[in-house]
Enzyme design. Sequence first.
Site, PDB file in Angstrom:
ATOM      1  N   ASP A 221      58.539 -56.241 -36.908  1.00 32.14           N
ATOM      2  CA  ASP A 221      57.974 -55.294 -35.936  1.00 32.14           C
ATOM      3  C   ASP A 221      58.368 -53.862 -36.318  1.00 32.14           C
ATOM      4  OD1 ASP A 221      56.474 -54.642 -33.707  1.00 32.14           O
ATOM      5  OD2 ASP A 221      58.028 -55.164 -32.244  1.00 32.14           O
TER       6      ASP A 221
HETATM    7  P1  ATP Z   1      58.115 -53.416 -27.431  1.00 34.55           P
HETATM    8  O1  ATP Z   1      57.906 -54.873 -27.423  1.00 34.55           O
HETATM    9  O2  ATP Z   1      57.050 -52.600 -26.770  1.00 34.55           O
HETATM   10  O3  ATP Z   1      58.448 -52.895 -28.806  1.00 34.55           O
HETATM   11  P2  ATP Z   1      60.646 -54.033 -26.326  1.00 34.55           P
HETATM   12  O4  ATP Z   1      60.539 -54.711 -24.998  1.00 34.55           O
HETATM   13  O5  ATP Z   1      60.869 -54.894 -27.508  1.00 34.55           O
HETATM   14  O6  ATP Z   1      59.400 -53.114 -26.569  1.00 34.55           O
HETATM   15  P3  ATP Z   1      62.474 -52.024 -27.233  1.00 34.55           P
HETATM   16  O7  ATP Z   1      61.526 -51.645 -28.317  1.00 34.55           O
HETATM   17  O8  ATP Z   1      63.786 -52.540 -27.693  1.00 34.55           O
HETATM   18  O9  ATP Z   1      61.844 -53.030 -26.205  1.00 34.55           O
HETATM   19  O10 ATP Z   1      62.725 -50.790 -26.290  1.00 34.55           O
HETATM   20  C1  ATP Z   1      61.699 -50.264 -25.455  1.00 34.55           C
HETATM   21  C2  ATP Z   1      61.796 -48.755 -25.409  1.00 34.55           C
HETATM   22  O11 ATP Z   1      63.089 -48.346 -24.943  1.00 34.55           O
HETATM   23  C3  ATP Z   1      61.680 -48.123 -26.786  1.00 34.55           C
HETATM   24  O12 ATP Z   1      60.360 -47.913 -27.154  1.00 34.55           O
HETATM   25  C4  ATP Z   1      62.438 -46.814 -26.572  1.00 34.55           C
HETATM   26  O13 ATP Z   1      61.656 -45.887 -25.896  1.00 34.55           O
HETATM   27  C5  ATP Z   1      63.581 -47.230 -25.680  1.00 34.55           C
HETATM   28  N1  ATP Z   1      64.790 -47.626 -26.453  1.00 34.55           N
HETATM   29  C6  ATP Z   1      65.055 -48.855 -26.975  1.00 34.55           C
HETATM   30  N2  ATP Z   1      66.238 -48.900 -27.589  1.00 34.55           N
HETATM   31  C7  ATP Z   1      66.754 -47.661 -27.495  1.00 34.55           C
HETATM   32  C8  ATP Z   1      67.988 -47.050 -27.938  1.00 34.55           C
HETATM   33  N3  ATP Z   1      68.909 -47.748 -28.601  1.00 34.55           N
HETATM   34  N4  ATP Z   1      68.193 -45.753 -27.639  1.00 34.55           N
HETATM   35  C9  ATP Z   1      67.258 -45.055 -26.962  1.00 34.55           C
HETATM   36  N5  ATP Z   1      66.076 -45.553 -26.521  1.00 34.55           N
HETATM   37  C10 ATP Z   1      65.830 -46.849 -26.768  1.00 34.55           C
HETATM   38 MG    MG Z   2      60.017 -52.050 -29.252  1.00 36.60          MG
HETATM   39 MG    MG Z   3      60.165 -55.729 -29.097  1.00 37.19          MG
END
Ligand code: ATP
Ligand code: MG
Ligand code: MG
Length: 251
Positions: free
Chosen positions: A127
């Site tokens: 991803d």
């Molecule tokens: P997706 O499936 O849409 O990629 P997800 O549920 O897997 O999202 P993440 O990508 O881990 O979740 O995080 C979602 C959002 O939170 C990110 O797009 C970002 O805006 C924020 N985020 C995630 N991790 C961090 C971090 N370590 N520091 C700052 N912001 C973060």
């Molecule tokens: Mg994400």
């Molecule tokens: Mg994700």
Amino acid sequence: NTKFNEEFTLIKQLGRGADGVVYMCRHKFDGQVYAVKQIHVRKDLESVMKEARTLSTLAHANIVKYHTSWWEEQPGGGCVVYIQMQYCTSSLKDMLEDPKALIPVAAFNELVQAVEYLHEKKIIHRDIAPKNIFFDDYNRLKLGDFGLAKKKLSLPREGGKVGTGMYSSPKQLENEMASDIFSLGMILFELNCRFSPENQDRDSTMQLAKDGIFPKEWEIANQELAEKIRSMLHPNRSLRPTASQILASLP
Ligand code: ATP
Ligand code: MG
Ligand code: MG
């Protein structure tokens, strides 16, 4: 009360993804700011735990630093998994959308280093995209979101038992690593061909780039780079360079 409420002071919501919400919080005891990802477990806990388990095995300057994880049962039933990690100040997506943002020159090199490290450990991210690439206070790149990552167990030596689905051939592993390389190719293109948010051509330009077709004027001005990107997007996966080969070719 829950560990999350007891140990952290909520600052704000940072983002929301398909499976979770990420909060910016201050840890009451150590005083530091963290990103805490909260994932609601719908089906099996095992698959949600995988994200924490994968991240916990990684230690690299260009991968979001893992702190800890835990799960909590909810009053109404069901459970929530928390992953406490390093807080990052911005994402590559934010930067690409801001025409004034200065993307660190080392960013691509750092991203490939993170991928080289993962591939050495037989982990495929699956991803790699601007929304999952972050930067810390020092503008160092941090690859994050290991929600789809997979660790490949390789085929045991002769004589070993081969389980179904458990092991994959070296060929299969290479094949899957090549998908991460494709993502790197798309990111290298986007970094070198920045679009403004109001540019409606962005989507169609990126769509064509997937097939190795780049804007004509851009291609003329960037011939060598265009070839390098095209090799990373090669329709024949086995002809794409490895992360180590890309690193060796970078200036
Ligand atoms: P997706 O499936 O849409 O990629 P997800 O549920 O897997 O999202 P993440 O990508 O881990 O979740 O995080 C979602 C959002 O939170 C990110 O797009 C970002 O805006 C924020 N985020 C995630 N991790 C961090 C971090 N370590 N520091 C700052 N912001 C973060
Ligand atoms: Mg994400
Ligand atoms: Mg994700």
